[in-house]
Design a protein around this motif. Structure first.
Motif, mmCIF file in Angstrom:
data_model
loop_
_atom_site.group_PDB
_atom_site.id
_atom_site.type_symbol
_atom_site.label_atom_id
_atom_site.label_comp_id
_atom_site.label_asym_id
_atom_site.label_seq_id
_atom_site.Cartn_x
_atom_site.Cartn_y
_atom_site.Cartn_z
ATOM 1 N N LEU A 229 2.971 -4.233 -9.853
ATOM 2 C CA LEU A 229 3.253 -3.057 -9.043
ATOM 3 C C LEU A 229 4.466 -3.250 -8.169
ATOM 4 O O LEU A 229 4.789 -4.352 -7.744
ATOM 5 C CB LEU A 229 2.047 -2.651 -8.209
ATOM 6 N N LYS A 230 5.121 -2.152 -7.939
ATOM 7 C CA LYS A 230 6.228 -2.075 -6.989
ATOM 8 C C LYS A 230 5.800 -1.092 -5.926
ATOM 9 O O LYS A 230 5.506 0.054 -6.200
ATOM 10 C CB LYS A 230 7.504 -1.586 -7.705
ATOM 11 N N ARG A 231 5.693 -1.556 -4.692
ATOM 12 C CA ARG A 231 5.314 -0.673 -3.580
ATOM 13 C C ARG A 231 6.472 0.172 -3.149
ATOM 14 O O ARG A 231 7.587 -0.231 -3.160
ATOM 15 C CB ARG A 231 4.837 -1.502 -2.387
ATOM 16 N N GLY B 191 -3.154 -8.729 -9.136
ATOM 17 C CA GLY B 191 -1.915 -7.970 -9.071
ATOM 18 C C GLY B 191 -0.703 -8.860 -8.887
ATOM 19 O O GLY B 191 -0.733 -9.799 -8.091
ATOM 20 N N PHE B 192 0.365 -8.544 -9.610
ATOM 21 C CA PHE B 192 1.635 -9.265 -9.512
ATOM 22 C C PHE B 192 2.687 -8.333 -8.934
ATOM 23 O O PHE B 192 2.826 -7.193 -9.377
ATOM 24 C CB PHE B 192 2.083 -9.760 -10.895
ATOM 25 N N ALA C 186 5.341 -18.037 -3.580
ATOM 26 C CA ALA C 186 4.304 -17.131 -3.069
ATOM 27 C C ALA C 186 2.891 -17.557 -3.474
ATOM 28 O O ALA C 186 1.923 -16.982 -2.994
ATOM 29 C CB ALA C 186 4.573 -15.713 -3.557
ATOM 30 N N GLY C 187 2.744 -18.531 -4.341
ATOM 31 C CA GLY C 187 1.428 -18.977 -4.766
ATOM 32 C C GLY C 187 1.460 -19.496 -6.190
ATOM 33 O O GLY C 187 2.512 -19.581 -6.816
ATOM 34 N N ILE C 188 0.282 -19.817 -6.697
ATOM 35 C CA ILE C 188 0.146 -20.434 -8.011
ATOM 36 C C ILE C 188 -0.868 -19.654 -8.835
ATOM 37 O O ILE C 188 -1.946 -19.301 -8.342
ATOM 38 C CB ILE C 188 -0.332 -21.898 -7.880
ATOM 39 N N LEU C 189 -0.529 -19.419 -10.102
ATOM 40 C CA LEU C 189 -1.488 -18.897 -11.068
ATOM 41 C C LEU C 189 -1.761 -20.029 -12.049
ATOM 42 O O LEU C 189 -0.820 -20.661 -12.545
ATOM 43 C CB LEU C 189 -0.922 -17.688 -11.820
ATOM 44 N N ALA D 140 1.354 -0.675 -13.437
ATOM 45 C CA ALA D 140 0.910 -0.751 -14.825
ATOM 46 C C ALA D 140 -0.235 -1.753 -14.904
ATOM 47 O O ALA D 140 -0.255 -2.743 -14.172
ATOM 48 C CB ALA D 140 2.042 -1.188 -15.744
ATOM 49 N N TYR D 141 -1.184 -1.489 -15.796
ATOM 50 C CA TYR D 141 -2.351 -2.350 -15.963
ATOM 51 C C TYR D 141 -2.435 -2.871 -17.385
ATOM 52 O O TYR D 141 -2.111 -2.172 -18.346
ATOM 53 C CB TYR D 141 -3.640 -1.577 -15.661
#
Length: 121
Positions: free
Chosen positions: A119-121, A68-69, A45-48, A106-107
């Motif tokens: 987060l979970k949608r 956000g993860f 999904a991408g790179i951090l 959560a933050y």
């Protein structure tokens, strides 16, 4: 839309420890270091990426910015938060939980002060 997110870290090893634990709680493997000493978390999904600023100045966090993860469950959000706090992160905003918009979130602030969430949608 995004290929990667790169964030500055003043203590890159402390940041790696934090992200290895927090992202590990979401099912991601540890970071891989490149020859320049930067760390990368590569996913489909991408790179951090974590890096010391190349201009030699201290890393600072973005006031008003949040990274956000995605999490697979509220339990994964809770595990992410606990792993982050146990590994140098600081809880911020409300405790982990369900928000009015139906998201479980959560933050945290990472060791360099960057504001992140799971987060979970």
């Amino acid at each position: 839309m995004f290929s990667h997110i790169m964030i500055g870290a003043n203590d890159i090893e402390a940041s790696k420890k934090f992200y290895d634990a927090a992202l590990g709680a979401l099912g991601h493997g540890p970071a891989v270091q490149d020859p320049k000493g930067r760390y990368f978390y590569v996913t489909e999904a991408g790179i951090l990426a974590l890096t010391k600023p190349i201009d030699g100045q201290p890393a600072t966090h973005a006031n008003g910015g949040t990274i956000g993860f995605a999490a697979t469950s509220p339990e994964a959000v809770d595990a992410w938060h606990a792993a982050g706090v146990a590994n140098g992160g600081t809880a911020c905003e409300d405790p982990p939980g369900l928000r009015q918009n139906g998201m479980y979130v959560a933050y945290l602030r990472d060791p360099s002060g960057n504001k992140i969430c799971a987060l979970k949608r």
